[in-house]
Scaffold this active site. Structure first.
Site, short mmCIF file in Angstrom:
data_model
loop_
_atom_site.label_atom_id
_atom_site.label_comp_id
_atom_site.label_asym_id
_atom_site.label_seq_id
_atom_site.Cartn_x
_atom_site.Cartn_y
_atom_site.Cartn_z
N SER A 48 4.83 -8.44 3.29
CA SER A 48 4.00 -8.12 4.46
C SER A 48 3.99 -6.65 4.86
O SER A 48 3.05 -6.20 5.49
CB SER A 48 4.43 -8.96 5.66
OG SER A 48 5.67 -8.53 6.16
N LYS A 92 7.54 -5.71 11.69
CA LYS A 92 6.11 -5.42 11.62
C LYS A 92 5.86 -4.09 12.33
O LYS A 92 6.69 -3.59 13.08
CB LYS A 92 5.27 -6.50 12.31
CG LYS A 92 5.46 -7.90 11.80
CD LYS A 92 4.85 -8.12 10.45
CE LYS A 92 5.06 -9.57 10.03
NZ LYS A 92 5.07 -9.75 8.63
#
Length: 169
Positions: A48, A92
């Site tokens: 990711s 993230k």
């Protein structure tokens, strides 16, 4: 009995052992407090955050004080408890803070349809750098700031990537 054995028998072993144990307890407590409250090492893995982080994982430093005192800003990479699975810790990139309007692709693999949301009070908007392989705010919505427990500030391993994490990557 030899002189050496008599000397050993005369040492205050209980005091020596007690001192060693108390020092060990202090060290363990100190390391735990630093790890939980100040700074910790983490090893994020997965696709990711490609290309900023390796798929097999990088050893990075998470600054816990930044999250606690609100020193997180757009572009920073943060560590947080997953809102979908509280047993997981995820990293993230922050794209929006409370009050910001964030436009994102709803399904980047299949269409160009975009949506705009305003990040509510007490929340942030996070997304993985590799939007095709990331579960992020596009799926679970704005992230409550209370789930953020660190800002990734430095990469330690691999050595070729050693240094501060650029918030503009």
């Amino acid at each position: 009995m030899s002189r050496f054995v008599r000397r050993l028998a005369g040492l205050p072993w209980r005091a020596i052992a007690g001192g060693a144990i108390s020092r060990a307890v202090v060290v363990v407590c100190g390391v735990t407090v630093i790890d939980e409250r100040v700074v910790s090492l983490t090893y994020p893995r997965g696709p990711s955050m490609l290309p900023a982080f390796n798929i097999m994982g990088d050893l990075v430093v998470a600054d816990k004080l930044s999250a606690r005192y609100g020193w997180v800003s757009p572009g920073d990479v943060v560590q947080f408890v997953s809102p979908e699975d509280p047993r997981k810790t995820v990293i993230k990139r922050v794209l929006g803070m409370e009050g910001d309007a964030v436009t994102y692709l709803v399904d980047p693999a299949n269409s160009d349809v975009s949506k705009t949301v305003v990040v509510p009070k007490g929340h942030i908007w996070v997304q993985g750098d590799n939007i095709h392989a990331s579960r992020d705010s596009r799926q679970f919505g704005p992230l409550p700031y209370g789930l953020v427990n660190g800002r990734i500030c430095c990469r330690i391993l691999p050595l070729k990537g050693f240094g501060l994490i650029d918030s503009k990557q």
